[in-house]
Every structure is written in C-alpha cells, then in structure tokens.
Scaffold this motif. Structure first.
Motif, PDB file in Angstrom:
ATOM      1  N   ILE A   1      -2.145   6.104  14.978  1.00 13.00           N
ATOM      2  CA  ILE A   1      -2.648   6.416  16.314  1.00 13.00           C
ATOM      3  C   ILE A   1      -3.993   7.132  16.209  1.00 13.00           C
ATOM      4  O   ILE A   1      -4.114   8.178  15.577  1.00 13.00           O
ATOM      5  CB  ILE A   1      -1.638   7.291  17.093  1.00 13.00           C
ATOM      6  N   GLY A   2      -5.024   6.551  16.822  1.00  9.96           N
ATOM      7  CA  GLY A   2      -6.348   7.152  16.830  1.00  9.96           C
ATOM      8  C   GLY A   2      -7.079   7.043  15.495  1.00  9.96           C
ATOM      9  O   GLY A   2      -8.048   7.763  15.269  1.00  9.96           O
ATOM     10  N   THR A   3      -6.613   6.150  14.617  1.00 12.42           N
ATOM     11  CA  THR A   3      -7.251   5.952  13.318  1.00 12.42           C
ATOM     12  C   THR A   3      -7.498   4.461  13.086  1.00 12.42           C
ATOM     13  O   THR A   3      -7.041   3.624  13.856  1.00 12.42           O
ATOM     14  CB  THR A   3      -6.372   6.476  12.155  1.00 12.42           C
ATOM     15  N   ASP A   4      -8.158   4.158  11.984  1.00 10.18           N
ATOM     16  CA  ASP A   4      -8.379   2.758  11.624  1.00 10.18           C
ATOM     17  C   ASP A   4      -7.417   2.300  10.521  1.00 10.18           C
ATOM     18  O   ASP A   4      -7.704   1.325   9.832  1.00 10.18           O
ATOM     19  CB  ASP A   4      -9.832   2.531  11.215  1.00 10.18           C
ATOM     20  N   LEU A   5      -6.288   2.980  10.366  1.00  6.92           N
ATOM     21  CA  LEU A   5      -5.350   2.648   9.294  1.00  6.92           C
ATOM     22  C   LEU A   5      -4.867   1.201   9.375  1.00  6.92           C
ATOM     23  O   LEU A   5      -4.875   0.484   8.367  1.00  6.92           O
ATOM     24  CB  LEU A   5      -4.152   3.609   9.290  1.00  6.92           C
ATOM     25  N   ASP A   6      -4.456   0.752  10.540  1.00  2.30           N
ATOM     26  CA  ASP A   6      -3.977  -0.623  10.679  1.00  2.30           C
ATOM     27  C   ASP A   6      -5.067  -1.615  10.276  1.00  2.30           C
ATOM     28  O   ASP A   6      -4.818  -2.563   9.522  1.00  2.30           O
ATOM     29  CB  ASP A   6      -3.518  -0.875  12.122  1.00  2.30           C
ATOM     30  N   LEU A   7      -6.287  -1.403  10.728  1.00  2.00           N
ATOM     31  CA  LEU A   7      -7.404  -2.280  10.378  1.00  2.00           C
ATOM     32  C   LEU A   7      -7.649  -2.288   8.864  1.00  2.00           C
ATOM     33  O   LEU A   7      -7.822  -3.344   8.256  1.00  2.00           O
ATOM     34  CB  LEU A   7      -8.669  -1.834  11.111  1.00  2.00           C
ATOM     35  N   ARG A   8      -7.635  -1.120   8.249  1.00  2.00           N
ATOM     36  CA  ARG A   8      -7.836  -1.037   6.794  1.00  2.00           C
ATOM     37  C   ARG A   8      -6.760  -1.831   6.044  1.00  2.00           C
ATOM     38  O   ARG A   8      -7.069  -2.566   5.112  1.00  2.00           O
ATOM     39  CB  ARG A   8      -7.777   0.419   6.328  1.00  2.00           C
ATOM     40  N   LEU A   9      -5.501  -1.640   6.446  1.00  3.36           N
ATOM     41  CA  LEU A   9      -4.404  -2.333   5.780  1.00  3.36           C
ATOM     42  C   LEU A   9      -4.520  -3.842   5.957  1.00  3.36           C
ATOM     43  O   LEU A   9      -4.340  -4.606   5.000  1.00  3.36           O
ATOM     44  CB  LEU A   9      -3.057  -1.827   6.300  1.00  3.36           C
ATOM     45  N   ARG A  10      -4.821  -4.290   7.144  1.00  2.00           N
ATOM     46  CA  ARG A  10      -4.933  -5.730   7.404  1.00  2.00           C
ATOM     47  C   ARG A  10      -6.097  -6.334   6.612  1.00  2.00           C
ATOM     48  O   ARG A  10      -5.970  -7.431   6.069  1.00  2.00           O
ATOM     49  CB  ARG A  10      -5.051  -5.988   8.891  1.00  2.00           C
ATOM     50  N   ARG A  11      -7.202  -5.622   6.523  1.00  2.00           N
ATOM     51  CA  ARG A  11      -8.341  -6.107   5.734  1.00  2.00           C
ATOM     52  C   ARG A  11      -8.001  -6.216   4.250  1.00  2.00           C
ATOM     53  O   ARG A  11      -8.571  -7.045   3.549  1.00  2.00           O
ATOM     54  CB  ARG A  11      -9.550  -5.203   5.933  1.00  2.00           C
ATOM     55  N   LEU A  12      -7.089  -5.360   3.780  1.00  2.00           N
ATOM     56  CA  LEU A  12      -6.648  -5.412   2.378  1.00  2.00           C
ATOM     57  C   LEU A  12      -5.577  -6.483   2.151  1.00  2.00           C
ATOM     58  O   LEU A  12      -5.174  -6.717   1.017  1.00  2.00           O
ATOM     59  CB  LEU A  12      -6.104  -4.049   1.949  1.00  2.00           C
ATOM     60  N   GLY A  13      -5.093  -7.097   3.237  1.00  2.00           N
ATOM     61  CA  GLY A  13      -4.034  -8.096   3.107  1.00  2.00           C
ATOM     62  C   GLY A  13      -2.668  -7.485   2.869  1.00  2.00           C
ATOM     63  O   GLY A  13      -1.751  -8.150   2.396  1.00  2.00           O
ATOM     64  N   VAL A  14      -2.504  -6.227   3.231  1.00  2.00           N
ATOM     65  CA  VAL A  14      -1.243  -5.511   3.023  1.00  2.00           C
ATOM     66  C   VAL A  14      -0.204  -5.965   4.037  1.00  2.00           C
ATOM     67  O   VAL A  14      -0.492  -6.090   5.229  1.00  2.00           O
ATOM     68  CB  VAL A  14      -1.482  -3.980   3.126  1.00  2.00           C
ATOM     69  N   ASP A  15       1.009  -6.216   3.553  1.00  2.00           N
ATOM     70  CA  ASP A  15       2.108  -6.531   4.463  1.00  2.00           C
ATOM     71  C   ASP A  15       3.270  -5.551   4.313  1.00  2.00           C
ATOM     72  O   ASP A  15       4.210  -5.573   5.093  1.00  2.00           O
ATOM     73  CB  ASP A  15       2.597  -7.965   4.280  1.00  2.00           C
ATOM     74  N   THR A  16       3.193  -4.684   3.301  1.00  2.00           N
ATOM     75  CA  THR A  16       4.253  -3.702   3.043  1.00  2.00           C
ATOM     76  C   THR A  16       3.617  -2.340   2.810  1.00  2.00           C
ATOM     77  O   THR A  16       2.648  -2.219   2.063  1.00  2.00           O
ATOM     78  CB  THR A  16       5.062  -4.087   1.788  1.00  2.00           C
ATOM     79  N   VAL A  17       4.168  -1.310   3.468  1.00  2.00           N
ATOM     80  CA  VAL A  17       3.705   0.055   3.239  1.00  2.00           C
ATOM     81  C   VAL A  17       4.840   0.892   2.667  1.00  2.00           C
ATOM     82  O   VAL A  17       5.991   0.764   3.074  1.00  2.00           O
ATOM     83  CB  VAL A  17       3.130   0.715   4.506  1.00  2.00           C
TER      84      VAL A  17
ATOM     85  N   ALA B   1       0.837  -1.201   0.000  1.00  2.00           N
ATOM     86  CA  ALA B   1       0.000   0.000   0.000  1.00  2.00           C
ATOM     87  C   ALA B   1       0.872   1.250   0.000  1.00  2.00           C
ATOM     88  O   ALA B   1       1.917   1.291   0.644  1.00  2.00           O
ATOM     89  CB  ALA B   1      -0.904   0.012   1.223  1.00  2.00           C
ATOM     90  N   LEU B   2       0.416   2.248  -0.727  1.00  2.00           N
ATOM     91  CA  LEU B   2       1.058   3.560  -0.743  1.00  2.00           C
ATOM     92  C   LEU B   2       0.344   4.465   0.243  1.00  2.00           C
ATOM     93  O   LEU B   2      -0.893   4.561   0.228  1.00  2.00           O
ATOM     94  CB  LEU B   2       0.997   4.153  -2.151  1.00  2.00           C
ATOM     95  N   LEU B   3       1.128   5.119   1.104  1.00  2.00           N
ATOM     96  CA  LEU B   3       0.581   6.030   2.106  1.00  2.00           C
ATOM     97  C   LEU B   3       1.170   7.428   1.917  1.00  2.00           C
ATOM     98  O   LEU B   3       2.233   7.738   2.461  1.00  2.00           O
ATOM     99  CB  LEU B   3       0.898   5.539   3.522  1.00  2.00           C
ATOM    100  N   PRO B   4       0.529   8.296   1.141  1.00  2.00           N
ATOM    101  CA  PRO B   4       0.966   9.693   1.081  1.00  2.00           C
ATOM    102  C   PRO B   4       0.578  10.369   2.404  1.00  2.00           C
ATOM    103  O   PRO B   4      -0.578  10.325   2.811  1.00  2.00           O
ATOM    104  CB  PRO B   4       0.174  10.286  -0.085  1.00  2.00           C
TER     105      PRO B   4
END
Length: 186
Positions: free
Chosen positions: A92-108, A6-9
């Motif tokens: 912190i204080g977001t659902d970013l980790d949950l979103r990434l895990r649901r997408l099956g992302v292992d690399t950011v 995943a790309l995180l700008p």
C-alpha cells in the motif's frame, strides 16, 4: 523456476527493541532470518527489504529516530532494493507490486516483524494480488498485547493464531529449515 521467488524481510528494525514495544516471542527470529537472507544472497534471487518509515509522532520507527535502522545482519547490500512504507501492508502506497511484476516474481516469501501486524497484512495483500505466498513462521516475532479487559494476550498465542489464519486461507506457512529443504522445489 526458483528465480521467480522473492524474499521480503518485513520491518526488521531496531526500533522494536525499545519502549513502547513489550515482551516478544521467538528469540530465534534473527538467527532464522539471517539464514534466509544468506540462502537468497547465495543464489542471487530477488530480495526486497521492507522498512517501516512511520509518520506517527514519537514512533521508534520514524526516519529521524535511531530505531528506524535495520537490525544487525539485516542491512540491505548496495544492490538490494528497499521499499519504504508507512502503513502495515508493504504493497500500500509503495511500488512493491510493480517491482515484483517487473522481476517476473510469482511467489513471495515473507518474514519479519511483527507476525500479527505487518507480516500478516503484507502476506494477505500479496495473496489477494495473486502471488503464491509463503510465511516463514519461525523467522517472525510479535508482542504481548493488551486484551482490552485488563489482561494480556501472550505473544505466543497471538503468533499461533495469526499463523493459523494465514495457513487456512492466505499462505503456506513453513519453518526456516522446512523452507530451505524445499526451496528448489517451490
């Protein structure tokens, strides 16, 4: 394999162009960041924009300030997610980790503003959470800082030190061209 990247700008917002922000390094950040966005969009890979919605009075990044808007060319498309944060780390204080895990992302892959603050903090937390982390150094910028003793530390020195620290323990640090050459092998 690559769809798990995943790309995180991070905080690519207009508010950094007005006071109190000072002189910045890397005038190529926008060009390189747009190249990364284009590569991800072309491939249809996961892309989650991170926006700093400051809660600090007078901040140029407050949701009610024009500076909260994304920079030209960095606006999310209708089908692209946006995570809103109010602290340095996008996790912190977001659902970013949950979103990434649901997408099956292992690399950011992280880039944006500023190298030493929100980019570095997000990359460190990503690494601590177990993500393979890549920071695109020439798609970031930071600002000169007061050294606390009447002097100034140049943004170039701050950037170099933070990228070196990230490289030493938390992330692979690449330039845009290097990443785009290796992208299918990551």
């Amino acid at each position: 394999m690559t769809s798990r990247i995943a790309l995180l700008p991070i905080d690519v917002q207009r508010g950094f162009d007005v006071p109190p922000w000072g002189r910045r390094n890397n005038p190529q950040m926008e060009i390189n960041g747009r190249r990364l966005l284009a590569a991800w969009r072309e491939r249809g890979w996961p892309l989650i924009h991170v926006r700093h919605d400051s809660v600090q009075e007078g901040s140029t990044l407050r949701p009610d300030h024009p500076g909260n808007a994304f920079r030209d060319g960095f606006e999310p498309r209708a089908d692209e997610a946006v995570v809103s944060k109010s602290v340095n780390a996008a996790f912190i204080g977001t659902d970013l980790d949950l979103r990434l895990r649901r997408l099956g992302v292992d690399t950011v892959v992280v880039f944006g503003v500023s190298t030493d603050m929100c980019v570095s903090t997000t990359a460190r937390v990503a690494s601590n959470l177990g993500y393979r982390t890549v920071v695109v150094g020439d798609a970031c910028f930071c600002f000169d800082l007061d050294d606390g003793a009447g002097g100034t530390i140049a943004a170039e020195a701050i950037s170099a030190a933070h990228l070196a620290t990230l490289r030493a323990e938390f992330a692979q640090v690449l330039d845009t061209s290097e990443l785009l050459e290796k992208i299918d092998a990551l």
